[in-house]
Design a protein around this motif. Sequence first.
Motif, PDB file in Angstrom:
ATOM      1  N   GLY A  20       0.814  -1.214   0.000  1.00 52.31           N
ATOM      2  CA  GLY A  20       0.000   0.000   0.000  1.00 52.31           C
ATOM      3  C   GLY A  20       0.845   1.260   0.000  1.00 52.31           C
ATOM      4  N   ILE A  21       1.872   1.278   0.821  1.00 45.94           N
ATOM      5  CA  ILE A  21       2.785   2.433   0.878  1.00 45.94           C
ATOM      6  C   ILE A  21       3.502   2.606  -0.457  1.00 45.94           C
ATOM      7  CG2 ILE A  21       4.908   3.313   1.951  1.00 45.94           C
ATOM      8  CD1 ILE A  21       3.931   1.858   4.560  1.00 45.94           C
ATOM      9  N   ALA A  22       3.955   1.492  -1.023  1.00 46.99           N
ATOM     10  CA  ALA A  22       4.659   1.541  -2.309  1.00 46.99           C
ATOM     11  C   ALA A  22       3.758   2.112  -3.401  1.00 46.99           C
ATOM     12  CB  ALA A  22       5.122   0.137  -2.697  1.00 46.99           C
ATOM     13  N   ALA A 217      19.858   0.130  -8.376  1.00 43.90           N
ATOM     14  CA  ALA A 217      19.578  -1.097  -9.133  1.00 43.90           C
ATOM     15  C   ALA A 217      18.093  -1.442  -9.088  1.00 43.90           C
ATOM     16  CB  ALA A 217      20.405  -2.254  -8.572  1.00 43.90           C
ATOM     17  N   LYS A 218      17.463  -1.225  -7.931  1.00 41.24           N
ATOM     18  CA  LYS A 218      16.019  -1.460  -7.820  1.00 41.24           C
ATOM     19  C   LYS A 218      15.254  -0.559  -8.779  1.00 41.24           C
ATOM     20  CE  LYS A 218      16.101  -2.623  -2.872  1.00 41.24           C
ATOM     21  NZ  LYS A 218      15.861  -2.077  -1.522  1.00 41.24           N
ATOM     22  N   GLU A 299      10.287  -3.063  -1.744  1.00 40.37           N
ATOM     23  CA  GLU A 299      11.428  -3.832  -1.244  1.00 40.37           C
ATOM     24  C   GLU A 299      12.067  -3.150  -0.034  1.00 40.37           C
ATOM     25  OE1 GLU A 299      13.636  -6.413  -3.371  1.00 40.37           O
ATOM     26  OE2 GLU A 299      11.617  -7.095  -3.823  1.00 40.37           O
ATOM     27  N   THR A 300      12.147  -1.820  -0.073  1.00 39.73           N
ATOM     28  CA  THR A 300      12.739  -1.076   1.050  1.00 39.73           C
ATOM     29  C   THR A 300      11.873  -1.183   2.297  1.00 39.73           C
ATOM     30  OG1 THR A 300      13.756   0.485  -0.509  1.00 39.73           O
ATOM     31  CG2 THR A 300      13.588   1.186   1.789  1.00 39.73           C
ATOM     32  N   GLY A 306      11.726  -6.136   8.336  1.00 39.83           N
ATOM     33  CA  GLY A 306      12.475  -7.342   8.652  1.00 39.83           C
ATOM     34  C   GLY A 306      12.121  -8.537   7.798  1.00 39.83           C
ATOM     35  N   LEU A 307      11.487  -8.290   6.639  1.00 43.44           N
ATOM     36  CA  LEU A 307      11.144  -9.393   5.730  1.00 43.44           C
ATOM     37  C   LEU A 307      12.256  -9.575   4.715  1.00 43.44           C
ATOM     38  CD1 LEU A 307       7.395  -8.552   5.076  1.00 43.44           C
ATOM     39  CD2 LEU A 307       8.323 -10.176   6.724  1.00 43.44           C
TER      40      LEU A 307
END
Length: 313
Positions: A20-22, A217-218, A299-300, A306-307
């Motif tokens: 959701g944040i992404a 890179a992301k 991803e960040t 912690g995933l």
Amino acid sequence: MDPSTKQNLDVILKTFLSGGIAGCCAKTTVAPLDRVKILLQAHNKHYKHLGVFSTLKQVVHKEGFTGLYKGNGVQMLRIFPYAAIQYMSYEQYKKLIKTFSISPHFVKLLSGSLAGLTSVLFTYPLDMVRARLAFQVKGEHMYQGLVDTFRTIILVEGGFKALYRGIIPSILGMAPYAGLSFYSFETLKNLCLDRFPDLLGSPCPQNTGGLVLTLPAKLICGGLAGAISQTVAYPLDVVRRRLQVSIMLPDSHKYNSGWPNTLYIVYKENGIWHGLYRGLTVNYLRVMPMVAVSFSTYETTKKMFGLDTGADR
């Protein structure tokens, strides 16, 4: 509650929030280009003769800087659950499909497609409303906001089913778009970490992946994934938008025979480049940074929770 079940729910919640944040960060980044895309795709009479940058300039001239963000409030209401459901369901579908011992490439492609379809089905009415609001220009408003748009569509256009006008091409376009988007990103991510671990990877000892992509890179992998997936699915996106705003067009009666007829009309009247791929330039300008920001933020945020965000074999 069983510890494993509690841990599972914790992971699901964290991926939901990360997605959701992404989505919100990505859509806000490209909101002005999103507005221009809708105006060009559906041939708004004030802008249909203009290009991408001249449309941006004209929107600011006619409606002020805030005109570039028209419909973005509704977009945020839609995109948080949309992206949250998409990313969360992608992880769950991937976990489920892996149990069938099929090719990892097919797992990513199918998981992405199913995740895209799931999110579309849950949030399509908000996409419809957002498109209507974004297509309006100052001084010619048919709708006075979110609630009025919902009410008008339901009362005037045939009930709740009217909120799903254009859903079929959206589904047909979303399956390859979401599937290729997730597949391309994860494939490029794995390639980068396999071939250039020192250059494009950074250690992340708190997760099991060992290495994660660096932020640049992301962004690059996300941008390329967006370009690949959008090229394939774009004509159906044009048809979806035309159906969504058709009632606001002078020749709205032409689009009453369903999406295949609309696809044919767009092709017959405007051809491939000026019809089925109209607005593709602005879409590249918008979708590449959007997908780049979306995957990077996801991803960040997962990393912050912690995933594991390492390469997925």
